[in-house]
Design a protein around this motif. Structure first.
Motif, PDB file in Angstrom:
ATOM      1  N   HIS A   1      32.227  39.727   6.831  1.00  0.00           N
ATOM      2  CA  HIS A   1      30.645  39.602   6.525  1.00  0.00           C
ATOM      3  C   HIS A   1      30.416  38.166   6.396  1.00  0.00           C
ATOM      4  N   PRO A   2      29.176  37.885   6.163  1.00  0.00           N
ATOM      5  CA  PRO A   2      28.720  36.438   6.395  1.00  0.00           C
ATOM      6  C   PRO A   2      29.062  35.741   5.190  1.00  0.00           C
ATOM      7  N   ARG A   3      29.234  36.105   3.900  1.00  0.00           N
ATOM      8  CA  ARG A   3      29.512  35.786   3.008  1.00  0.00           C
ATOM      9  C   ARG A   3      30.867  36.400   2.296  1.00  0.00           C
TER      10      ARG A   3
ATOM     11  N   GLY B   1      38.038  33.510  12.300  1.00  0.00           N
ATOM     12  CA  GLY B   1      36.834  32.953  12.545  1.00  0.00           C
ATOM     13  C   GLY B   1      37.424  31.640  12.705  1.00  0.00           C
TER      14      GLY B   1
ATOM     15  N   ASN C   1      30.709  46.962   6.660  1.00  0.00           N
ATOM     16  CA  ASN C   1      31.791  45.978   6.567  1.00  0.00           C
ATOM     17  C   ASN C   1      32.500  45.563   4.991  1.00  0.00           C
TER      18      ASN C   1
ATOM     19  N   GLU D   1      29.052  35.761  -4.181  1.00  0.00           N
ATOM     20  CA  GLU D   1      29.926  34.887  -4.270  1.00  0.00           C
ATOM     21  C   GLU D   1      30.778  35.269  -5.735  1.00  0.00           C
TER      22      GLU D   1
ATOM     23  N   LEU E   1      28.812  41.977  13.183  1.00  0.00           N
ATOM     24  CA  LEU E   1      28.068  40.906  12.514  1.00  0.00           C
ATOM     25  C   LEU E   1      28.135  39.294  13.180  1.00  0.00           C
ATOM     26  N   ASN E   2      27.146  38.646  12.817  1.00  0.00           N
ATOM     27  CA  ASN E   2      27.334  36.995  13.271  1.00  0.00           C
ATOM     28  C   ASN E   2      28.283  36.381  12.053  1.00  0.00           C
ATOM     29  N   VAL E   3      29.693  36.313  12.358  1.00  0.00           N
ATOM     30  CA  VAL E   3      30.499  36.124  11.121  1.00  0.00           C
ATOM     31  C   VAL E   3      31.412  34.872  11.755  1.00  0.00           C
ATOM     32  N   ASP E   4      31.150  33.840  10.979  1.00  0.00           N
ATOM     33  CA  ASP E   4      32.244  32.577  11.315  1.00  0.00           C
ATOM     34  C   ASP E   4      32.740  32.378  12.749  1.00  0.00           C
TER      35      ASP E   4
ATOM     36  N   GLY F   1      22.400  41.195   6.090  1.00  0.00           N
ATOM     37  CA  GLY F   1      23.507  40.802   5.196  1.00  0.00           C
ATOM     38  C   GLY F   1      23.525  41.120   3.670  1.00  0.00           C
TER      39      GLY F   1
END
Length: 260
Positions: free
Chosen positions: A143-145, A195, A139, A30, A169-172, A105
């Motif tokens: 990416h998830p974050r 997303g 990625n 973050e 990936l499982n993103v948004d 992740g």
């Protein structure tokens, strides 16, 4: 999308975060993500390829293959090519010791130090082959974050990077089945990936007319998405861009040699 280079801070690839836990890694992602400074981009524009070749005369590809027996050993393939002619200028593998286990992740925390070290070694050993942009097998902001391994490598090296992933990936809220259906129905070579947040996270690309499975391109660091898309298309003779495809080949060969 664009960036603010002055705000970029080098990612510490040393022991400060290698021993950190998942919560610390999330906080670091973050924090680092703020240095990407992404802004809206007009995806309907046309990219001047000659200008792109002038800006990025050498393009690199990075891939990594784990050792078949030792979980903490891997082999990094690094390939440098002329961005315009795709002539190979440099091709080398590097044996690396991985300091952290794989956690979904957080692949960058396991692999990025090895990738970064390979590029830094090139700068010391053969600086005339140092690339202006890197393709990373992984990625970027897709990416998830919003901070994948391509971002981690680019920010650490302060070098433009592009994330090129073979799977999504499982993103948004993105759905791979829907994306495959949409890109085929539209009859286009690529489509932006929006997303649930309505933000552009990257693009799905069909590398050539014979390819049925898309690859997924996203910004890593200091490059626009349209530039990334056009560079990837130009370097694809097969499904995967040549710099990454060859880097994958040589890292696998190194792994097999050491296995035998």
């Amino acid at each position: 999308m664009s960036w603010n280079q002055d705000s970029a801070q080098k990612v510490d690839s040393g022991s400060k975060w290698i021993s950190a836990g998942v919560e610390e890694w999330m906080a670091l992602q973050e924090t680092w993500k703020r240095h990407l400074v992404l802004e809206p981009e007009d995806l309907s524009l046309t990219v001047d390829m000659e200008r792109l070749f002038e800006a990025f005369p050498l393009i690199g590809g990075l891939d990594i293959t784990p050792d078949k027996k030792r979980d903490n050993i891997a082999y990094v393939g690094l390939v440098i090519m002329s961005s315009k002619s795709l002539e190979v200028k440099y091709c080398q593998t590097h044996r690396a010791t991985l300091q952290t286990p794989y956690v979904p992740g957080f692949l960058g925390f396991r692999e990025a130090p090895a990738l970064i070290n390979a590029v830094e070694s090139l700068k010391k050993e053969k600086s005339d082959c140092f690339p202006q942009v890197l393709l990373v097998d992984g990625n970027g902001i897709l990416h998830p974050r919003g901070f994948g391994s391509a971002c981690q490598v680019g920010l650490s090296l302060n070098l433009p990077t592009i994330g090129v992933a073979k799977s999504l990936l499982n993103v948004d809220g993105l759905n791979i089945s829907q994306i495959k259906e949409q890109i085929c129905q539209q009859g286009k070579r690529w489509m932006p990936l929006f997303g649930s947040s309505k933000n552009v996270l990257g693009a799905a690309l069909l590398s050539n007319e014979y390819v049925k499975r898309p690859i997924f391109v996203s910004i890593g660091y200091r490059i626009k998405l349209l530039e990334a898309i056009n560079l990837v298309f130009h370097t694809c003779r097969y499904r995967i861009p040549e710099p990454i495809r060859i880097a994958d080949q040589i890292s696998r060969q190194a792994s097999n040699r050491n296995f035998c």
